[in-house]
Design a protein around this motif. Structure first.
Motif, PDB file in Angstrom:
ATOM      1  N   GLU A 164       0.835  -1.195   0.000  1.00  0.00           N
ATOM      2  CA  GLU A 164       0.000   0.000   0.000  1.00  0.00           C
ATOM      3  C   GLU A 164       0.874   1.251   0.000  1.00  0.00           C
ATOM      4  O   GLU A 164       1.776   1.393   0.832  1.00  0.00           O
ATOM      5  CB  GLU A 164      -0.880   0.030   1.249  1.00  0.00           C
ATOM      6  CG  GLU A 164      -2.204  -0.682   1.097  1.00  0.00           C
ATOM      7  CD  GLU A 164      -3.230   0.219   0.430  1.00  0.00           C
ATOM      8  OE1 GLU A 164      -3.852   1.054   1.090  1.00  0.00           O
ATOM      9  OE2 GLU A 164      -3.390   0.063  -0.794  1.00  0.00           O
ATOM     10  N   THR A 165       0.625   2.154  -0.936  1.00  0.00           N
ATOM     11  CA  THR A 165       1.288   3.455  -0.951  1.00  0.00           C
ATOM     12  C   THR A 165       0.501   4.414  -0.071  1.00  0.00           C
ATOM     13  O   THR A 165      -0.690   4.624  -0.284  1.00  0.00           O
ATOM     14  CB  THR A 165       1.351   4.012  -2.386  1.00  0.00           C
ATOM     15  OG1 THR A 165       2.056   3.091  -3.218  1.00  0.00           O
ATOM     16  CG2 THR A 165       2.059   5.359  -2.404  1.00  0.00           C
ATOM     17  N   MET A 166       1.161   4.996   0.912  1.00  0.00           N
ATOM     18  CA  MET A 166       0.495   5.882   1.852  1.00  0.00           C
ATOM     19  C   MET A 166       0.808   7.326   1.491  1.00  0.00           C
ATOM     20  O   MET A 166       1.974   7.702   1.360  1.00  0.00           O
ATOM     21  CB  MET A 166       0.940   5.582   3.291  1.00  0.00           C
ATOM     22  CG  MET A 166       0.912   4.088   3.645  1.00  0.00           C
ATOM     23  SD  MET A 166      -0.630   3.248   3.177  1.00  0.00           S
ATOM     24  CE  MET A 166      -1.818   4.201   4.077  1.00  0.00           C
ATOM     25  N   GLY A 167      -0.270   8.128   1.352  1.00  0.00           N
ATOM     26  CA  GLY A 167      -0.064   9.483   0.881  1.00  0.00           C
ATOM     27  C   GLY A 167      -0.134  10.551   1.943  1.00  0.00           C
ATOM     28  O   GLY A 167       0.409  11.648   1.776  1.00  0.00           O
ATOM     29  N   TYR A 168      -0.816  10.273   3.072  1.00  0.00           N
ATOM     30  CA  TYR A 168      -1.046  11.316   4.066  1.00  0.00           C
ATOM     31  C   TYR A 168      -0.848  10.761   5.474  1.00  0.00           C
ATOM     32  O   TYR A 168      -0.711   9.546   5.670  1.00  0.00           O
ATOM     33  CB  TYR A 168      -2.464  11.883   3.945  1.00  0.00           C
ATOM     34  CG  TYR A 168      -2.807  12.357   2.553  1.00  0.00           C
ATOM     35  CD1 TYR A 168      -2.437  13.629   2.121  1.00  0.00           C
ATOM     36  CD2 TYR A 168      -3.491  11.522   1.666  1.00  0.00           C
ATOM     37  CE1 TYR A 168      -2.740  14.062   0.845  1.00  0.00           C
ATOM     38  CE2 TYR A 168      -3.795  11.947   0.377  1.00  0.00           C
ATOM     39  CZ  TYR A 168      -3.416  13.227  -0.023  1.00  0.00           C
ATOM     40  OH  TYR A 168      -3.711  13.644  -1.294  1.00  0.00           O
ATOM     41  N   TYR A 173      -7.488  10.271   7.526  1.00  0.00           N
ATOM     42  CA  TYR A 173      -6.894   9.347   6.554  1.00  0.00           C
ATOM     43  C   TYR A 173      -6.339   8.126   7.263  1.00  0.00           C
ATOM     44  O   TYR A 173      -6.559   6.984   6.839  1.00  0.00           O
ATOM     45  CB  TYR A 173      -5.801  10.083   5.780  1.00  0.00           C
ATOM     46  CG  TYR A 173      -5.085   9.240   4.741  1.00  0.00           C
ATOM     47  CD1 TYR A 173      -5.598   9.099   3.455  1.00  0.00           C
ATOM     48  CD2 TYR A 173      -3.887   8.600   5.048  1.00  0.00           C
ATOM     49  CE1 TYR A 173      -4.931   8.334   2.503  1.00  0.00           C
ATOM     50  CE2 TYR A 173      -3.219   7.838   4.104  1.00  0.00           C
ATOM     51  CZ  TYR A 173      -3.745   7.713   2.830  1.00  0.00           C
ATOM     52  OH  TYR A 173      -3.084   6.956   1.896  1.00  0.00           O
ATOM     53  N   CYS A 174      -5.612   8.357   8.351  1.00  0.00           N
ATOM     54  CA  CYS A 174      -5.016   7.245   9.091  1.00  0.00           C
ATOM     55  C   CYS A 174      -6.077   6.296   9.632  1.00  0.00           C
ATOM     56  O   CYS A 174      -5.946   5.067   9.526  1.00  0.00           O
ATOM     57  CB  CYS A 174      -4.158   7.771  10.239  1.00  0.00           C
ATOM     58  SG  CYS A 174      -2.640   8.617   9.722  1.00  0.00           S
ATOM     59  N   GLU A 175      -7.132   6.857  10.198  1.00  0.00           N
ATOM     60  CA  GLU A 175      -8.194   6.023  10.757  1.00  0.00           C
ATOM     61  C   GLU A 175      -8.862   5.173   9.690  1.00  0.00           C
ATOM     62  O   GLU A 175      -9.120   3.977   9.894  1.00  0.00           O
ATOM     63  CB  GLU A 175      -9.231   6.915  11.441  1.00  0.00           C
ATOM     64  CG  GLU A 175     -10.338   6.140  12.139  1.00  0.00           C
ATOM     65  CD  GLU A 175     -11.307   7.045  12.868  1.00  0.00           C
ATOM     66  OE1 GLU A 175     -12.356   6.532  13.315  1.00  0.00           O
ATOM     67  OE2 GLU A 175     -11.024   8.256  12.985  1.00  0.00           O
ATOM     68  N   ARG A 176      -9.113   5.781   8.529  1.00  0.00           N
ATOM     69  CA  ARG A 176      -9.747   5.046   7.433  1.00  0.00           C
ATOM     70  C   ARG A 176      -8.834   3.940   6.915  1.00  0.00           C
ATOM     71  O   ARG A 176      -9.285   2.809   6.660  1.00  0.00           O
ATOM     72  CB  ARG A 176     -10.103   6.021   6.309  1.00  0.00           C
ATOM     73  CG  ARG A 176     -10.890   5.382   5.167  1.00  0.00           C
ATOM     74  CD  ARG A 176     -11.403   6.422   4.210  1.00  0.00           C
ATOM     75  NE  ARG A 176     -10.340   7.111   3.482  1.00  0.00           N
ATOM     76  CZ  ARG A 176      -9.917   8.337   3.715  1.00  0.00           C
ATOM     77  NH1 ARG A 176     -10.461   9.041   4.706  1.00  0.00           N
ATOM     78  NH2 ARG A 176      -8.956   8.883   3.001  1.00  0.00           N
ATOM     79  N   LYS A 177      -7.546   4.253   6.767  1.00  0.00           N
ATOM     80  CA  LYS A 177      -6.606   3.271   6.228  1.00  0.00           C
ATOM     81  C   LYS A 177      -6.366   2.118   7.205  1.00  0.00           C
ATOM     82  O   LYS A 177      -6.218   0.964   6.789  1.00  0.00           O
ATOM     83  CB  LYS A 177      -5.284   3.951   5.874  1.00  0.00           C
ATOM     84  CG  LYS A 177      -5.321   4.711   4.557  1.00  0.00           C
ATOM     85  CD  LYS A 177      -5.577   3.766   3.399  1.00  0.00           C
ATOM     86  CE  LYS A 177      -5.526   4.463   2.060  1.00  0.00           C
ATOM     87  NZ  LYS A 177      -5.741   3.522   0.924  1.00  0.00           N
ATOM     88  N   VAL A 178      -6.325   2.425   8.485  1.00  0.00           N
ATOM     89  CA  VAL A 178      -6.120   1.366   9.484  1.00  0.00           C
ATOM     90  C   VAL A 178      -7.233   0.327   9.386  1.00  0.00           C
ATOM     91  O   VAL A 178      -6.986  -0.887   9.481  1.00  0.00           O
ATOM     92  CB  VAL A 178      -6.040   1.968  10.901  1.00  0.00           C
ATOM     93  CG1 VAL A 178      -6.159   0.872  11.959  1.00  0.00           C
ATOM     94  CG2 VAL A 178      -4.728   2.720  11.084  1.00  0.00           C
ATOM     95  N   GLU A 179      -8.464   0.778   9.188  1.00  0.00           N
ATOM     96  CA  GLU A 179      -9.584  -0.150   9.043  1.00  0.00           C
ATOM     97  C   GLU A 179      -9.449  -0.979   7.776  1.00  0.00           C
ATOM     98  O   GLU A 179      -9.692  -2.187   7.773  1.00  0.00           O
ATOM     99  CB  GLU A 179     -10.904   0.626   9.040  1.00  0.00           C
ATOM    100  CG  GLU A 179     -11.319   1.155  10.399  1.00  0.00           C
ATOM    101  CD  GLU A 179     -11.473   0.038  11.426  1.00  0.00           C
ATOM    102  OE1 GLU A 179     -12.150  -0.957  11.116  1.00  0.00           O
ATOM    103  OE2 GLU A 179     -10.910   0.166  12.525  1.00  0.00           O
ATOM    104  N   GLN A 180      -9.057  -0.335   6.682  1.00  0.00           N
ATOM    105  CA  GLN A 180      -8.878  -1.060   5.423  1.00  0.00           C
ATOM    106  C   GLN A 180      -7.750  -2.075   5.521  1.00  0.00           C
ATOM    107  O   GLN A 180      -7.824  -3.169   4.953  1.00  0.00           O
ATOM    108  CB  GLN A 180      -8.605  -0.071   4.292  1.00  0.00           C
ATOM    109  CG  GLN A 180      -9.771   0.848   3.971  1.00  0.00           C
ATOM    110  CD  GLN A 180      -9.415   1.900   2.943  1.00  0.00           C
ATOM    111  OE1 GLN A 180      -8.288   1.968   2.455  1.00  0.00           O
ATOM    112  NE2 GLN A 180     -10.379   2.749   2.624  1.00  0.00           N
TER     113      GLN A 180
END
Length: 218
Positions: A164-168, A173-180
């Protein structure tokens, strides 16, 4: 177009007959797309503006995959009605990328693949284009990883690294990505670029990924 309009051609009733042209281009703007080949070039100007994925400006991340739609106009001529452009990694590896950061991640993956040549099993890169269904603690969900790298081990087993490329780094953003990422971890070993995001790790992604790939069998 004449083939599509042939009486024997199968086509949904009351639907306009449209055909598409798909090619790679280094020159894309909102108004024009240039198609080049050895010895020639042709510029298309779709009736509607060209939609460029992830860009609010003119085409600033070439090269691109381009899809153009053609239909018969009211005056009977065939016209280019609309277009879509999506940046790709490079012409000899035309994987779609959603950002400059994704392109940089893919450069790192390609570099690691060179380092691993002859030292690991066969590697297969997958760029998912559609959501993947996952099961997280009994609940169904959907994820769309940036990249999947499948490695066939000497014993015939296949291991998967999810990248996964992390942009922010902002909280939402972090909360959403952690769930994904919970769902992505069910697909394989999850790795982020930069490594161990959102923590700061003083180690280049390419070196980190190399170590991960070398130790997959452990």
């Amino acid at each position: 177009m004449k083939n599509l309009e042939h009486p024997d051609a199968h086509w949904p009733a009351r639907r306009a007959r449209v055909f598409y042209q798909i090619f790679m281009s280094d020159q894309v703007t909102r108004e024009h797309v240039m198609f080049t080949w050895n010895g020639g070039e042709l510029t298309y100007a779709p009736e509607k503006s060209v939609s460029i994925n992830g860009e609010s400006q003119e085409g600033i991340r070439p090269p691109y995959w381009v899809i153009l739609a053609f239909r018969r106009g009211a005056n009977g001529t065939v016209v280019c009605s609309e277009g879509y452009a999506h940046a790709l990694f490079r012409r000899n590896c035309p994987v779609p990328v959603d950002s400059g950061l994704e392109r940089r991640t893919l450069e790192g993956i390609a570099e690691v693949a060179k380092w691993l040549n002859g030292k690991a099993g066969n590697l297969t890169l997958v760029k998912p284009l559609f959501d993947i269904e996952v099961d997280v603690e009994g609940e169904k969900g959907f994820v769309l990883p940036d990249f999947l790298v499948h490695t066939q081990m000497p014993d015939g087993d296949t291991r998967t690294v999810v990248i996964e490329t992390m942009g922010y780094t902002d909280d939402d953003y972090c909360e959403r990505k952690v769930e994904q990422h919970k769902g992505m971890k069910t697909l394989g070993v999850l790795q982020t670029d930069p490594p161990r995001w959102p923590q700061e790790l003083d180690k280049p992604f390419v070196n980190h990924l190399y170590g991960v790939m070398k130790n997959l069998r452990n």
